[in-house]
Design a protein around this motif. Structure first.
Motif, short mmCIF file in Angstrom:
data_model
loop_
_atom_site.label_atom_id
_atom_site.label_comp_id
_atom_site.label_asym_id
_atom_site.label_seq_id
_atom_site.Cartn_x
_atom_site.Cartn_y
_atom_site.Cartn_z
N MET A 80 46.09 5.47 38.24
CA MET A 80 45.36 6.86 37.03
C MET A 80 43.66 6.20 37.27
O MET A 80 43.13 6.45 37.08
CB MET A 80 45.67 7.07 35.76
CG MET A 80 45.40 8.46 36.08
SD MET A 80 43.84 8.02 34.86
CE MET A 80 44.94 8.21 33.68
N ILE A 81 44.12 4.81 36.10
CA ILE A 81 42.46 4.19 35.31
C ILE A 81 42.48 3.08 36.77
O ILE A 81 40.82 3.51 36.29
CB ILE A 81 43.40 3.23 34.39
CG1 ILE A 81 43.92 3.77 33.21
CG2 ILE A 81 41.72 2.54 33.75
CD1 ILE A 81 44.61 2.68 32.36
N PHE A 82 42.53 2.30 37.80
CA PHE A 82 41.88 2.12 38.75
C PHE A 82 40.79 3.36 39.95
O PHE A 82 40.08 3.19 39.95
CB PHE A 82 42.73 1.29 39.48
CG PHE A 82 42.92 -0.89 38.84
CD1 PHE A 82 41.96 -0.47 37.36
CD2 PHE A 82 44.43 -0.92 38.89
CE1 PHE A 82 42.42 -1.65 36.96
CE2 PHE A 82 44.82 -2.01 37.89
CZ PHE A 82 43.45 -2.19 36.81
N ARG A 83 41.59 4.34 39.96
CA ARG A 83 41.73 4.83 41.09
C ARG A 83 39.93 5.29 39.93
O ARG A 83 38.51 5.99 41.20
CB ARG A 83 42.30 6.11 41.03
CG ARG A 83 42.19 6.47 42.05
CD ARG A 83 43.43 7.59 42.89
NE ARG A 83 44.82 7.34 42.36
CZ ARG A 83 45.50 7.85 41.72
NH1 ARG A 83 45.55 9.23 41.05
NH2 ARG A 83 46.85 7.06 41.11
N GLY A 84 39.88 5.72 39.12
CA GLY A 84 38.65 6.51 38.69
C GLY A 84 37.11 5.70 38.24
O GLY A 84 36.63 5.69 37.58
N THR A 85 37.66 3.69 38.49
CA THR A 85 36.57 3.12 37.72
C THR A 85 35.69 3.05 39.26
O THR A 85 35.97 2.39 39.91
CB THR A 85 37.51 1.91 37.54
OG1 THR A 85 38.21 2.30 36.64
CG2 THR A 85 36.75 0.46 37.24
N GLY A 86 34.59 2.39 38.64
CA GLY A 86 32.96 1.79 39.15
C GLY A 86 33.43 0.61 39.55
O GLY A 86 32.65 0.18 40.24
N ALA A 87 33.48 -0.19 38.17
CA ALA A 87 33.20 -1.24 37.84
C ALA A 87 34.06 -2.31 37.37
O ALA A 87 34.37 -1.14 36.11
CB ALA A 87 31.68 -1.53 37.64
N LEU A 88 34.57 -2.93 37.49
CA LEU A 88 35.21 -3.84 36.55
C LEU A 88 35.41 -5.00 36.59
O LEU A 88 35.06 -6.42 37.28
CB LEU A 88 36.57 -3.97 37.43
CG LEU A 88 38.51 -4.62 36.48
CD1 LEU A 88 39.90 -4.03 37.42
CD2 LEU A 88 38.32 -5.96 36.07
N ILE A 89 35.04 -5.06 34.63
CA ILE A 89 33.68 -6.21 34.46
C ILE A 89 35.52 -7.10 33.63
O ILE A 89 36.56 -6.43 32.57
CB ILE A 89 33.02 -6.34 32.99
CG1 ILE A 89 32.11 -5.79 33.85
CG2 ILE A 89 32.85 -7.79 32.75
CD1 ILE A 89 31.39 -4.95 32.20
N PHE A 90 35.80 -8.20 34.23
CA PHE A 90 36.32 -9.17 33.61
C PHE A 90 35.67 -10.44 32.59
O PHE A 90 35.11 -11.21 33.51
CB PHE A 90 37.10 -10.17 34.64
CG PHE A 90 38.69 -10.56 33.79
CD1 PHE A 90 39.44 -9.81 34.41
CD2 PHE A 90 38.62 -12.03 34.08
CE1 PHE A 90 40.88 -9.86 33.48
CE2 PHE A 90 39.73 -11.98 33.53
CZ PHE A 90 40.81 -11.28 33.15
N VAL A 91 36.51 -10.66 31.45
CA VAL A 91 35.59 -11.94 30.89
C VAL A 91 36.92 -12.82 30.44
O VAL A 91 37.47 -12.88 30.41
CB VAL A 91 35.42 -11.15 29.16
CG1 VAL A 91 34.05 -11.44 28.60
CG2 VAL A 91 34.43 -9.55 29.02
N ILE A 92 36.11 -14.03 30.83
CA ILE A 92 36.30 -14.84 30.90
C ILE A 92 35.76 -16.11 29.56
O ILE A 92 34.38 -16.00 29.55
CB ILE A 92 36.27 -15.98 32.10
CG1 ILE A 92 37.10 -15.27 32.86
CG2 ILE A 92 36.95 -16.98 32.38
CD1 ILE A 92 37.18 -15.44 33.99
#
Ligand code: GDP
Length: 331
Positions: A80-92
């Motif tokens: 459900m969360i990913f479906r409504g997401t435009g951008a996923l920021i992954f912090v390293i």
């Protein structure tokens, strides 16, 4: 945009291992916290959802995840969360060993892609303030290669990852956020076009459209951006907003002391003038003008007036489209 939730706001997810810097990023970019204060932040240990649309032009949400999400936990509805997401920021965290971070990144990206192939994957190689320039490039090359190798091994080379070197101790975090947000603004080409027309008819060198709260620039004309110019704009916005907040008049808690009259002019020592003007409740235009062109300020102001009307039209259309979509989805 997820029609099920009835929401049309682009949503940004902020993810990464514990202590990678997620809460700090959010606090510095959206709450004007000074970088040094983040030393005392409590680490993220719950999913928290924040709506930044009430205070800022950019209407999106940040989901701050704890580092260790268990995708197999049935109570965690990641689909459900990913479906409504435009951008996923992954912090390293670039100052730490990133083997585990890369493993998590791979797992997260492949899961998210399966649910929603339209997500933009934005990788922040973070805390680079402690690294020399050579070291930065080397880290980026290495992380880029390993992350893409992992995807290739899984037969998923079609997934595109974008990389940014970021730190909360300089403007790089704002610059990276600007790029991430710009990709989610459908009217971007129109805005750029309007800015191009505006500057070429007014003898202006460069113009930015800023969200004043976050100092994210949502658009600029098509000439290249240099970091120094961008930093000057951020400083100017800080001066205007800080002075207004401290000494300005607010009408009964109506947010920022920032209105149609808000503007500022700074003559730089290199024959350039910086000119800031209010565009909407949340947006400001900041432009760089040569001193001789600034003598025709009347022309600039007239063109600015036309530009402002056009911007209002662009966003009015957007609001109408959103309302129509909402109506349709309720049927
Ligand atoms: P979270 O668990 O991912 O939310 O991480 P935090 O935001 O709590 O940050 C963990 C630590 O990293 C804090 O002590 C921050 O001060 C530090 N930190 C965050 N961003 C940066 C950065 O850009 N550079 C440096 N040197 N430290 C940072």
């Amino acid at each position: 945009n997820d029609p099920l939730s009835g929401e049309v706001k682009p949503r940004i997810l902020l993810m990464g291992l514990r202590r990678s810097g997620k809460s700090s990023i959010q606090k510095v970019v959206f709450h004007k916290m000074s970088p040094n204060e983040t030393l005392f932040l409590e680490s993220t240990n719950k999913i928290c959802r924040e709506d930044v649309s009430s205070s800022s032009f950019v209407s999106f949400q940040i989901w701050d995840f704890p580092g260790q999400i268990d995708f197999f936990d049935p109570t965690f509805d990641y689909e459900m969360i990913f479906r409504g997401t435009g951008a996923l920021i992954f912090v390293i965290d670039s100052q730490d060993d990133y083997v585990e971070a890369l493993r998590r990144l791979h797992l997260t990206v492949t899961r998210a892609y399966k649910v929603n192939p339209d997500i933009n994957f934005e990788i922040f190689i973070h805390k680079v303030d402690g690294l020399s320039d050579d070291h930065k490039i080397e880290k980026q090359r290495d992380i880029h290669k390993r992350a893409n190798d992992d995807l290739a091994d899984a037969g998923l080379e079609q997934i595109h990852l974008s990389f940014y070197l970021t730190s909360i101790y300089d403007h790089s975090i704002f610059e990276a956020f600007s790029k991430v947000v710009q990709k989610l603004i459908p009217q971007l080409p129109t805005l750029e076009n309007l800015l191009n027309i505006f500057i070429s008819n007014s003898g202006i060198e460069k113009a930015f459209l800023f969200d004043v709260v976050s100092k994210i620039y949502i658009a600029t004309d098509s000439s290249p951006v240099d970091m120094q110019t961008y930093e000057l704009c951020c400083d100017m916005i800080d001066v205007v907003i800080d002075i207004s907040c401290i000494y300005g008049v607010t009408d009964s808690g109506a947010g920022l002391p920032y209105d149609e009259e808000s503007m500022a002019i700074i003559h730089l020592n290199n024959t350039t003038v910086m000119y800031l003007k209010e565009v909407t409740k949340f947006l400001a235009m900041v432009c760089f003008v040569r001193r001789e062109s600034f003598e025709r300020k009347g022309l600039i102001d007239y063109n600015f007036h036309c530009f402002k009307n056009a911007i209002q039209e662009v966003f009015d259309v957007r609001v109408k489209v959103q309302q129509n979509r909402k109506l349709l989805s309720q049927r």
